[in-house]
Scaffold this motif. Structure first.
Motif, PDB file in Angstrom:
ATOM      1  N   PRO A  18       0.819  -1.207   0.000  1.00 31.32           N
ATOM      2  CA  PRO A  18       0.000   0.000   0.000  1.00 31.32           C
ATOM      3  C   PRO A  18       0.858   1.264   0.000  1.00 31.32           C
ATOM      4  O   PRO A  18       2.058   1.202   0.286  1.00 31.32           O
ATOM      5  N   PRO A  19       0.229   2.405  -0.271  1.00 32.08           N
ATOM      6  CA  PRO A  19       0.951   3.679  -0.177  1.00 32.08           C
ATOM      7  C   PRO A  19       1.568   3.853   1.209  1.00 32.08           C
ATOM      8  O   PRO A  19       1.082   3.290   2.188  1.00 32.08           O
ATOM      9  N   SER A  20       2.608   4.648   1.302  1.00 31.64           N
ATOM     10  CA  SER A  20       3.392   4.766   2.534  1.00 31.64           C
ATOM     11  C   SER A  20       2.558   5.159   3.752  1.00 31.64           C
ATOM     12  O   SER A  20       2.863   4.748   4.858  1.00 31.64           O
ATOM     13  N   ARG A  21       1.485   5.896   3.578  1.00 31.32           N
ATOM     14  CA  ARG A  21       0.666   6.289   4.734  1.00 31.32           C
ATOM     15  C   ARG A  21      -0.013   5.081   5.381  1.00 31.32           C
ATOM     16  O   ARG A  21      -0.449   5.148   6.520  1.00 31.32           O
ATOM     17  N   LYS A  22      -0.096   3.958   4.677  1.00 29.68           N
ATOM     18  CA  LYS A  22      -0.723   2.753   5.212  1.00 29.68           C
ATOM     19  C   LYS A  22       0.294   1.752   5.766  1.00 29.68           C
ATOM     20  O   LYS A  22      -0.076   0.799   6.431  1.00 29.68           O
ATOM     21  N   LEU A  23       1.561   1.936   5.443  1.00 26.45           N
ATOM     22  CA  LEU A  23       2.572   0.950   5.816  1.00 26.45           C
ATOM     23  C   LEU A  23       2.781   0.900   7.311  1.00 26.45           C
ATOM     24  O   LEU A  23       2.804   1.922   7.982  1.00 26.45           O
ATOM     25  N   ARG A  24       2.965  -0.303   7.824  1.00 25.06           N
ATOM     26  CA  ARG A  24       3.168  -0.464   9.267  1.00 25.06           C
ATOM     27  C   ARG A  24       4.639  -0.358   9.626  1.00 25.06           C
ATOM     28  O   ARG A  24       4.975  -0.169  10.776  1.00 25.06           O
ATOM     29  N   MET A  25       5.535  -0.524   8.670  1.00 21.72           N
ATOM     30  CA  MET A  25       6.962  -0.419   8.924  1.00 21.72           C
ATOM     31  C   MET A  25       7.457   0.902   8.322  1.00 21.72           C
ATOM     32  O   MET A  25       7.007   1.299   7.263  1.00 21.72           O
ATOM     33  N   VAL A  26       8.377   1.553   8.995  1.00 23.89           N
ATOM     34  CA  VAL A  26       8.866   2.841   8.518  1.00 23.89           C
ATOM     35  C   VAL A  26      10.205   2.630   7.823  1.00 23.89           C
ATOM     36  O   VAL A  26      11.255   2.796   8.397  1.00 23.89           O
ATOM     37  N   GLN A  27      10.130   2.217   6.578  1.00 22.55           N
ATOM     38  CA  GLN A  27      11.338   2.113   5.768  1.00 22.55           C
ATOM     39  C   GLN A  27      10.939   2.251   4.307  1.00 22.55           C
ATOM     40  O   GLN A  27       9.805   1.981   3.945  1.00 22.55           O
ATOM     41  N   HIS A  28      11.876   2.689   3.509  1.00 20.93           N
ATOM     42  CA  HIS A  28      11.600   2.911   2.098  1.00 20.93           C
ATOM     43  C   HIS A  28      11.314   1.576   1.421  1.00 20.93           C
ATOM     44  O   HIS A  28      12.021   0.598   1.624  1.00 20.93           O
ATOM     45  N   LYS A  29      10.299   1.528   0.609  1.00 24.37           N
ATOM     46  CA  LYS A  29       9.877   0.289  -0.050  1.00 24.37           C
ATOM     47  C   LYS A  29      10.271   0.301  -1.525  1.00 24.37           C
ATOM     48  O   LYS A  29      10.018   1.272  -2.225  1.00 24.37           O
ATOM     49  N   HIS A  30      10.889  -0.774  -1.961  1.00 22.96           N
ATOM     50  CA  HIS A  30      11.300  -0.901  -3.352  1.00 22.96           C
ATOM     51  C   HIS A  30      10.564  -2.030  -4.073  1.00 22.96           C
ATOM     52  O   HIS A  30      10.417  -1.989  -5.285  1.00 22.96           O
ATOM     53  N   LEU A  31      10.139  -3.038  -3.340  1.00 21.28           N
ATOM     54  CA  LEU A  31       9.473  -4.183  -3.946  1.00 21.28           C
ATOM     55  C   LEU A  31       8.076  -3.781  -4.409  1.00 21.28           C
ATOM     56  O   LEU A  31       7.334  -3.146  -3.648  1.00 21.28           O
ATOM     57  N   ARG A  32       7.736  -4.130  -5.642  1.00 19.63           N
ATOM     58  CA  ARG A  32       6.410  -3.847  -6.183  1.00 19.63           C
ATOM     59  C   ARG A  32       5.796  -5.134  -6.720  1.00 19.63           C
ATOM     60  O   ARG A  32       6.438  -5.873  -7.463  1.00 19.63           O
ATOM     61  N   LEU A  33       4.549  -5.354  -6.333  1.00 16.38           N
ATOM     62  CA  LEU A  33       3.733  -6.427  -6.897  1.00 16.38           C
ATOM     63  C   LEU A  33       2.585  -5.746  -7.612  1.00 16.38           C
ATOM     64  O   LEU A  33       1.766  -5.067  -6.990  1.00 16.38           O
TER      65      LEU A  33
END
Length: 168
Positions: free
Chosen positions: A82-97
């Motif tokens: 999900p978009p970063s505002r929904k993420l439970r972990m605070v780290q930059h995300k690179h993996l995309r499905l």
């Protein structure tokens, strides 16, 4: 030249609130989602991101449903996590499905990869998956409009002829 795909329900990914589907390209042994899993499941560099992606698939499937705000818009298709505002972990995300949200109860899971550029179009790793996901979304939208794919009466599963093939 068109490539044909068939639709498959992902039995391991059928939950109380969401049923997940994928597509199999003609001549391939795996669905798009199975290919994604095989290419990434042993990559320790993205283990945390992959674990979080699985957490989201289960969270969406069992608790919250496939609400639109849990999916990143990617032209006609969508993407997870999900978009970063929904993420439970605070780290930059690179993996995309890449995927396609049909309703709050039905989602197609396609393919993806590790995004290494600012946009999917600039990234040689995810660009082919991004483009294919958008072609698949267009073909699925067309099949829905034409009545070849329908939601069942409860709205939690798809109904389609098992021999249905979509041209992408």
């Amino acid at each position: 030249m068109n490539t044909f795909v068939s639709i498959e329900r992902l039995g391991e990914f059928c939950f109380k609130r969401v049923t997940y589907y994928s597509v199999r390209l003609e001549g391939r042994d795996n669905t798009e989602f199975e290919d994604f899993l095989e290419r990434h499941e042993h990559n320790e560099n993205i283990r945390t991101e992959l674990d979080e992606l699985f957490w989201w698939l289960q969270e969406i499937g069992t608790r919250v449903g496939a609400r639109a705000d849990y999916f990143r818009p990617e032209r006609r298709a969508h993407a997870l996590p999900p978009p970063s505002r929904k993420l439970r972990m605070v780290q930059h995300k690179h993996l995309r499905l890449y995927c396609m949200r049909i309703s709050d109860h039905v989602v197609f899971l396609f393919n993806g990869g590790v995004k290494t550029a600012a946009t999917a179009q600039e990234c040689t790793t995810v660009k082919p998956h991004f483009e294919r996901a958008n072609r698949l979304a267009l073909a699925i939208d067309k099949a829905i409009r034409e009545g070849d794919i329908k939601l069942n009466a409860k709205g939690d599963r798809l109904e389609f002829d098992e021999d249905l093939e979509l041209a992408v």
